[in-house]
Design a protein around this motif. Structure first.
Motif, PDB file in Angstrom:
ATOM      1  N   LEU A 155      13.298  21.036  48.735  1.00 14.89           N
ATOM      2  CA  LEU A 155      13.709  21.303  47.355  1.00 14.89           C
ATOM      3  C   LEU A 155      15.228  21.211  47.194  1.00 14.89           C
ATOM      4  O   LEU A 155      15.718  20.711  46.183  1.00 14.89           O
ATOM      5  CB  LEU A 155      13.201  22.668  46.907  1.00 14.89           C
ATOM      6  CG  LEU A 155      11.693  22.770  46.731  1.00 14.89           C
ATOM      7  CD1 LEU A 155      11.299  24.195  46.386  1.00 14.89           C
ATOM      8  CD2 LEU A 155      11.205  21.796  45.674  1.00 14.89           C
ATOM      9  N   ALA A 156      15.973  21.665  48.199  1.00 10.46           N
ATOM     10  CA  ALA A 156      17.430  21.553  48.151  1.00 10.46           C
ATOM     11  C   ALA A 156      17.851  20.089  48.160  1.00 10.46           C
ATOM     12  O   ALA A 156      18.749  19.684  47.413  1.00 10.46           O
ATOM     13  CB  ALA A 156      18.062  22.298  49.320  1.00 10.46           C
ATOM     14  N   ALA A 157      17.197  19.278  49.000  1.00 15.18           N
ATOM     15  CA  ALA A 157      17.518  17.849  49.062  1.00 15.18           C
ATOM     16  C   ALA A 157      17.169  17.159  47.749  1.00 15.18           C
ATOM     17  O   ALA A 157      17.932  16.310  47.264  1.00 15.18           O
ATOM     18  CB  ALA A 157      16.765  17.191  50.219  1.00 15.18           C
ATOM     19  N   LEU A 158      16.047  17.506  47.161  1.00 17.34           N
ATOM     20  CA  LEU A 158      15.656  16.931  45.872  1.00 17.34           C
ATOM     21  C   LEU A 158      16.665  17.306  44.793  1.00 17.34           C
ATOM     22  O   LEU A 158      17.076  16.460  43.986  1.00 17.34           O
ATOM     23  CB  LEU A 158      14.253  17.400  45.489  1.00 17.34           C
ATOM     24  CG  LEU A 158      13.704  16.881  44.176  1.00 17.34           C
ATOM     25  CD1 LEU A 158      13.587  15.362  44.203  1.00 17.34           C
ATOM     26  CD2 LEU A 158      12.357  17.515  43.871  1.00 17.34           C
ATOM     27  N   GLY A 159      17.082  18.547  44.775  1.00 22.73           N
ATOM     28  CA  GLY A 159      18.090  18.983  43.801  1.00 22.73           C
ATOM     29  C   GLY A 159      19.409  18.263  43.978  1.00 22.73           C
ATOM     30  O   GLY A 159      20.048  17.856  42.999  1.00 22.73           O
ATOM     31  N   LEU A 160      19.825  18.064  45.214  1.00 21.94           N
ATOM     32  CA  LEU A 160      21.069  17.344  45.488  1.00 21.94           C
ATOM     33  C   LEU A 160      20.963  15.887  45.046  1.00 21.94           C
ATOM     34  O   LEU A 160      21.893  15.342  44.449  1.00 21.94           O
ATOM     35  CB  LEU A 160      21.406  17.431  46.975  1.00 21.94           C
ATOM     36  CG  LEU A 160      22.698  16.774  47.413  1.00 21.94           C
ATOM     37  CD1 LEU A 160      23.889  17.376  46.691  1.00 21.94           C
ATOM     38  CD2 LEU A 160      22.869  16.916  48.915  1.00 21.94           C
ATOM     39  N   MET A 161      19.821  15.262  45.318  1.00 24.78           N
ATOM     40  CA  MET A 161      19.616  13.876  44.902  1.00 24.78           C
ATOM     41  C   MET A 161      19.692  13.758  43.371  1.00 24.78           C
ATOM     42  O   MET A 161      20.353  12.864  42.839  1.00 24.78           O
ATOM     43  CB  MET A 161      18.258  13.369  45.389  1.00 24.78           C
ATOM     44  CG  MET A 161      17.978  11.930  45.007  1.00 24.78           C
ATOM     45  SD  MET A 161      16.265  11.468  45.182  1.00 24.78           S
ATOM     46  CE  MET A 161      15.532  12.344  43.819  1.00 24.78           C
ATOM     47  N   LEU A 162      19.032  14.673  42.673  1.00 23.05           N
ATOM     48  CA  LEU A 162      19.065  14.641  41.207  1.00 23.05           C
ATOM     49  C   LEU A 162      20.476  14.875  40.670  1.00 23.05           C
ATOM     50  O   LEU A 162      20.889  14.229  39.692  1.00 23.05           O
ATOM     51  CB  LEU A 162      18.097  15.676  40.644  1.00 23.05           C
ATOM     52  CG  LEU A 162      16.618  15.382  40.868  1.00 23.05           C
ATOM     53  CD1 LEU A 162      15.777  16.576  40.419  1.00 23.05           C
ATOM     54  CD2 LEU A 162      16.190  14.125  40.139  1.00 23.05           C
ATOM     55  N   ALA A 163      21.217  15.765  41.300  1.00 21.29           N
ATOM     56  CA  ALA A 163      22.589  16.036  40.860  1.00 21.29           C
ATOM     57  C   ALA A 163      23.472  14.805  41.050  1.00 21.29           C
ATOM     58  O   ALA A 163      24.243  14.438  40.155  1.00 21.29           O
ATOM     59  CB  ALA A 163      23.158  17.218  41.641  1.00 21.29           C
ATOM     60  N   ILE A 164      23.349  14.136  42.187  1.00 20.43           N
ATOM     61  CA  ILE A 164      24.167  12.947  42.454  1.00 20.43           C
ATOM     62  C   ILE A 164      23.799  11.824  41.487  1.00 20.43           C
ATOM     63  O   ILE A 164      24.679  11.171  40.919  1.00 20.43           O
ATOM     64  CB  ILE A 164      24.016  12.503  43.922  1.00 20.43           C
ATOM     65  CG1 ILE A 164      24.689  13.531  44.835  1.00 20.43           C
ATOM     66  CG2 ILE A 164      24.615  11.116  44.139  1.00 20.43           C
ATOM     67  CD1 ILE A 164      24.410  13.331  46.300  1.00 20.43           C
ATOM     68  N   GLU A 165      22.508  11.602  41.280  1.00 23.70           N
ATOM     69  CA  GLU A 165      22.093  10.553  40.336  1.00 23.70           C
ATOM     70  C   GLU A 165      22.558  10.874  38.925  1.00 23.70           C
ATOM     71  O   GLU A 165      22.999   9.991  38.195  1.00 23.70           O
ATOM     72  CB  GLU A 165      20.578  10.380  40.375  1.00 23.70           C
ATOM     73  CG  GLU A 165      20.108   9.627  41.582  1.00 23.70           C
ATOM     74  CD  GLU A 165      18.651   9.203  41.472  1.00 23.70           C
ATOM     75  OE1 GLU A 165      18.100   9.217  40.361  1.00 23.70           O
ATOM     76  OE2 GLU A 165      18.087   8.859  42.514  1.00 23.70           O
ATOM     77  N   GLY A 166      22.446  12.120  38.527  1.00 24.86           N
ATOM     78  CA  GLY A 166      22.892  12.518  37.187  1.00 24.86           C
ATOM     79  C   GLY A 166      24.386  12.324  36.995  1.00 24.86           C
ATOM     80  O   GLY A 166      24.833  11.845  35.948  1.00 24.86           O
ATOM     81  N   LEU A 167      25.165  12.675  38.008  1.00 24.03           N
ATOM     82  CA  LEU A 167      26.615  12.493  37.914  1.00 24.03           C
ATOM     83  C   LEU A 167      26.984  11.012  37.849  1.00 24.03           C
ATOM     84  O   LEU A 167      27.881  10.621  37.100  1.00 24.03           O
ATOM     85  CB  LEU A 167      27.311  13.165  39.098  1.00 24.03           C
ATOM     86  CG  LEU A 167      27.312  14.691  39.075  1.00 24.03           C
ATOM     87  CD1 LEU A 167      27.862  15.237  40.385  1.00 24.03           C
ATOM     88  CD2 LEU A 167      28.105  15.208  37.895  1.00 24.03           C
ATOM     89  N   CYS A 168      26.291  10.184  38.639  1.00 21.41           N
ATOM     90  CA  CYS A 168      26.556   8.739  38.597  1.00 21.41           C
ATOM     91  C   CYS A 168      26.204   8.164  37.236  1.00 21.41           C
ATOM     92  O   CYS A 168      26.937   7.340  36.686  1.00 21.41           O
ATOM     93  CB  CYS A 168      25.770   8.025  39.692  1.00 21.41           C
ATOM     94  SG  CYS A 168      26.412   8.320  41.342  1.00 21.41           S
ATOM     95  N   LEU A 169      25.087   8.586  36.680  1.00 24.74           N
ATOM     96  CA  LEU A 169      24.680   8.108  35.362  1.00 24.74           C
ATOM     97  C   LEU A 169      25.674   8.546  34.290  1.00 24.74           C
ATOM     98  O   LEU A 169      26.035   7.761  33.402  1.00 24.74           O
ATOM     99  CB  LEU A 169      23.277   8.617  35.027  1.00 24.74           C
ATOM    100  CG  LEU A 169      22.706   8.220  33.673  1.00 24.74           C
ATOM    101  CD1 LEU A 169      22.679   6.714  33.506  1.00 24.74           C
ATOM    102  CD2 LEU A 169      21.312   8.793  33.504  1.00 24.74           C
ATOM    103  N   ALA A 170      26.141   9.781  34.375  1.00 25.01           N
ATOM    104  CA  ALA A 170      27.101  10.286  33.389  1.00 25.01           C
ATOM    105  C   ALA A 170      28.464   9.595  33.526  1.00 25.01           C
ATOM    106  O   ALA A 170      29.122   9.306  32.533  1.00 25.01           O
ATOM    107  CB  ALA A 170      27.266  11.797  33.548  1.00 25.01           C
TER     108      ALA A 170
END
Length: 62
Positions: free
Chosen positions: A5-20
């Motif tokens: 779950l921590a890895a999934l959260g980190l992946m989503l955070a990185i993708e979200g920051l790249c998209l933003a």
């Protein structure tokens, strides 16, 4: 399970920051993916997945 779950959260955070940060580049990349042949995409996915598993193994071992 906690690590997954921590890895999934980190992946989503990185993708979200790249998209933003780079929405135009993200859109161009998605258009390129839509027109890319499947076999190289599968091979790239397998390679990145294997690299991820190796990285997790190395981090957990040392």
């Amino acid at each position: 399970m906690k690590d997954l779950l921590a890895a999934l959260g980190l992946m989503l955070a990185i993708e979200g920051l790249c998209l933003a940060a780079f929405p135009v580049a993200w859109r161009k990349a998605m258009k390129a993916v839509l027109h890319a042949p499947e076999t190289p995409m599968r091979l790239a996915g397998l390679g990145v997945g294997a690299l991820g598993v190796l990285l997790v193994f190395l981090v957990r071992s040392f």
